[in-house]
Design a protein around this motif. Structure first.
Motif, PDB file in Angstrom:
ATOM      1  N   ALA A  15       3.971  -6.799  15.655  1.00  0.00           N
ATOM      2  CA  ALA A  15       5.122  -7.041  14.101  1.00  0.00           C
ATOM      3  C   ALA A  15       4.505  -8.725  13.035  1.00  0.00           C
ATOM      4  O   ALA A  15       4.588  -8.591  12.385  1.00  0.00           O
ATOM      5  CB  ALA A  15       6.502  -8.077  15.019  1.00  0.00           C
ATOM      6  N   GLU A  16       3.763  -9.407  14.369  1.00  0.00           N
ATOM      7  CA  GLU A  16       3.052 -10.523  13.125  1.00  0.00           C
ATOM      8  C   GLU A  16       2.188 -10.174  12.726  1.00  0.00           C
ATOM      9  O   GLU A  16       1.526 -10.640  11.882  1.00  0.00           O
ATOM     10  CB  GLU A  16       2.814 -11.521  14.527  1.00  0.00           C
ATOM     11  CG  GLU A  16       1.824 -10.734  15.199  1.00  0.00           C
ATOM     12  CD  GLU A  16       2.542 -10.609  16.824  1.00  0.00           C
ATOM     13  OE1 GLU A  16       2.068 -10.850  17.912  1.00  0.00           O
ATOM     14  OE2 GLU A  16       3.475 -10.501  16.566  1.00  0.00           O
ATOM     15  N   ASP A  17       1.460  -8.851  12.832  1.00  0.00           N
ATOM     16  CA  ASP A  17       0.254  -8.033  12.333  1.00  0.00           C
ATOM     17  C   ASP A  17       0.763  -7.278  11.260  1.00  0.00           C
ATOM     18  O   ASP A  17      -0.535  -7.740  10.392  1.00  0.00           O
ATOM     19  CB  ASP A  17      -1.042  -7.388  13.304  1.00  0.00           C
ATOM     20  CG  ASP A  17      -1.264  -7.763  14.075  1.00  0.00           C
ATOM     21  OD1 ASP A  17      -1.227  -9.138  14.088  1.00  0.00           O
ATOM     22  OD2 ASP A  17      -1.708  -7.658  15.472  1.00  0.00           O
ATOM     23  N   ASN A  18       2.062  -7.588  10.894  1.00  0.00           N
ATOM     24  CA  ASN A  18       2.535  -6.503   9.750  1.00  0.00           C
ATOM     25  C   ASN A  18       2.267  -7.068   8.555  1.00  0.00           C
ATOM     26  O   ASN A  18       1.801  -6.572   7.555  1.00  0.00           O
ATOM     27  CB  ASN A  18       3.688  -5.728   9.788  1.00  0.00           C
ATOM     28  CG  ASN A  18       3.811  -5.132  10.880  1.00  0.00           C
ATOM     29  OD1 ASN A  18       2.942  -3.926  10.664  1.00  0.00           O
ATOM     30  ND2 ASN A  18       5.031  -4.234  11.567  1.00  0.00           N
ATOM     31  N   GLN A  19       2.145  -8.535   8.412  1.00  0.00           N
ATOM     32  CA  GLN A  19       2.064  -9.489   7.651  1.00  0.00           C
ATOM     33  C   GLN A  19       0.761  -9.492   6.814  1.00  0.00           C
ATOM     34  O   GLN A  19       0.661  -9.852   6.437  1.00  0.00           O
ATOM     35  CB  GLN A  19       2.906 -10.824   7.457  1.00  0.00           C
ATOM     36  CG  GLN A  19       3.174 -11.766   6.693  1.00  0.00           C
ATOM     37  CD  GLN A  19       3.853 -13.340   6.809  1.00  0.00           C
ATOM     38  OE1 GLN A  19       3.958 -13.865   8.141  1.00  0.00           O
ATOM     39  NE2 GLN A  19       3.554 -13.726   5.757  1.00  0.00           N
ATOM     40  N   VAL A  20      -0.418  -9.639   8.342  1.00  0.00           N
ATOM     41  CA  VAL A  20      -1.471  -9.464   7.981  1.00  0.00           C
ATOM     42  C   VAL A  20      -1.808  -8.215   6.513  1.00  0.00           C
ATOM     43  O   VAL A  20      -2.559  -8.501   5.468  1.00  0.00           O
ATOM     44  CB  VAL A  20      -2.198  -9.720   8.567  1.00  0.00           C
ATOM     45  CG1 VAL A  20      -4.004  -9.375   8.461  1.00  0.00           C
ATOM     46  CG2 VAL A  20      -1.792 -10.888   9.362  1.00  0.00           C
ATOM     47  N   LYS A  21      -1.623  -7.472   7.594  1.00  0.00           N
ATOM     48  CA  LYS A  21      -1.360  -5.929   6.729  1.00  0.00           C
ATOM     49  C   LYS A  21      -0.681  -5.932   5.423  1.00  0.00           C
ATOM     50  O   LYS A  21      -1.808  -5.402   4.391  1.00  0.00           O
ATOM     51  CB  LYS A  21      -0.890  -4.702   7.412  1.00  0.00           C
ATOM     52  CG  LYS A  21      -1.284  -3.820   6.882  1.00  0.00           C
ATOM     53  CD  LYS A  21      -0.339  -1.889   7.746  1.00  0.00           C
ATOM     54  CE  LYS A  21       0.435  -1.483   7.285  1.00  0.00           C
ATOM     55  NZ  LYS A  21       1.503  -1.047   7.055  1.00  0.00           N
ATOM     56  N   SER A  22       0.317  -6.430   5.198  1.00  0.00           N
ATOM     57  CA  SER A  22       0.580  -6.275   3.945  1.00  0.00           C
ATOM     58  C   SER A  22       0.079  -6.851   3.275  1.00  0.00           C
ATOM     59  O   SER A  22       0.164  -7.105   1.543  1.00  0.00           O
ATOM     60  CB  SER A  22       2.444  -7.118   3.991  1.00  0.00           C
ATOM     61  OG  SER A  22       3.254  -7.053   2.727  1.00  0.00           O
ATOM     62  N   LYS A  23      -0.285  -8.523   2.989  1.00  0.00           N
ATOM     63  CA  LYS A  23      -1.462  -9.371   2.319  1.00  0.00           C
ATOM     64  C   LYS A  23      -2.800  -8.276   2.646  1.00  0.00           C
ATOM     65  O   LYS A  23      -3.376  -8.060   0.713  1.00  0.00           O
ATOM     66  CB  LYS A  23      -1.716 -10.270   2.642  1.00  0.00           C
ATOM     67  CG  LYS A  23      -0.212 -11.246   2.601  1.00  0.00           C
ATOM     68  CD  LYS A  23      -1.170 -12.932   3.832  1.00  0.00           C
ATOM     69  CE  LYS A  23      -0.103 -13.058   3.516  1.00  0.00           C
ATOM     70  NZ  LYS A  23       0.840 -14.225   2.537  1.00  0.00           N
ATOM     71  N   ILE A  24      -3.411  -8.086   3.067  1.00  0.00           N
ATOM     72  CA  ILE A  24      -4.749  -7.132   2.991  1.00  0.00           C
ATOM     73  C   ILE A  24      -3.953  -5.872   1.662  1.00  0.00           C
ATOM     74  O   ILE A  24      -5.046  -6.052   0.720  1.00  0.00           O
ATOM     75  CB  ILE A  24      -5.303  -6.144   4.350  1.00  0.00           C
ATOM     76  CG1 ILE A  24      -5.139  -7.184   5.095  1.00  0.00           C
ATOM     77  CG2 ILE A  24      -5.981  -4.544   3.890  1.00  0.00           C
ATOM     78  CD1 ILE A  24      -6.161  -6.923   6.128  1.00  0.00           C
ATOM     79  N   MET A  25      -3.584  -5.297   2.004  1.00  0.00           N
ATOM     80  CA  MET A  25      -2.603  -3.894   1.013  1.00  0.00           C
ATOM     81  C   MET A  25      -2.643  -3.909  -0.712  1.00  0.00           C
ATOM     82  O   MET A  25      -2.963  -4.226  -1.398  1.00  0.00           O
ATOM     83  CB  MET A  25      -1.701  -3.378   2.050  1.00  0.00           C
ATOM     84  CG  MET A  25      -1.865  -2.353   2.665  1.00  0.00           C
ATOM     85  SD  MET A  25      -2.913  -1.451   2.386  1.00  0.00           S
ATOM     86  CE  MET A  25      -2.012  -0.284   1.958  1.00  0.00           C
ATOM     87  N   GLN A  26      -2.192  -5.353  -0.232  1.00  0.00           N
ATOM     88  CA  GLN A  26      -1.606  -5.534  -1.377  1.00  0.00           C
ATOM     89  C   GLN A  26      -3.423  -6.650  -2.363  1.00  0.00           C
ATOM     90  O   GLN A  26      -3.390  -6.180  -3.703  1.00  0.00           O
ATOM     91  CB  GLN A  26      -1.246  -7.250  -1.520  1.00  0.00           C
ATOM     92  CG  GLN A  26       0.840  -7.225  -1.330  1.00  0.00           C
ATOM     93  CD  GLN A  26       1.102  -8.761  -1.292  1.00  0.00           C
ATOM     94  OE1 GLN A  26       0.345  -9.244  -1.231  1.00  0.00           O
ATOM     95  NE2 GLN A  26       2.587  -8.455  -0.919  1.00  0.00           N
TER      96      GLN A  26
END
Length: 99
Positions: free
Chosen positions: A56-67
């Motif tokens: 769950a905590e990696d989803n925010q990192v993934k989201s920033k990378i995708m942006q």
């Protein structure tokens, strides 16, 4: 194991950033080469994602990378527009006239 899944996103981001640098330099052959590398990484990511999920905590990192990847992609497309227009004109027998 989740670090390796996140590492795919990071590798795709690096390739995307490299593509943008090449596009800014007008090196479209390099852009195409890196686009192929991205496609391979995306395919590997999809395969790896079948066997594992991000924490769950990696989803925010993934989201920033995708942006960041999407911003890179948008700028690459903007830089490619004149090149694509020239290509379209060449393919349809139209040429630019310089005055």
């Amino acid at each position: 194991m989740n670090e390796s899944l996140l590492s795919y996103y990071e590798a795709i981001e690096r390739a995307s950033s490299d593509m943008l640098s090449a596009a800014r330099d007008g090196n479209w052959d390099e852009v195409v080469k890196l686009e192929g590398a991205c496609a391979v990484l995306i395919s590997q990511l999809k395969q790896a994602a079948k066997d594992q999920a991000l924490k769950a905590e990696d989803n925010q990192v993934k989201s920033k990378i995708m942006q960041r990847i999407l911003l890179n992609d948008a700028e690459i497309r903007h830089l490619a527009e004149p090149w694509l227009e020239d290509l379209d004109n060449m393919m349809h027998g139209r040429s630019k006239t310089l005055h």
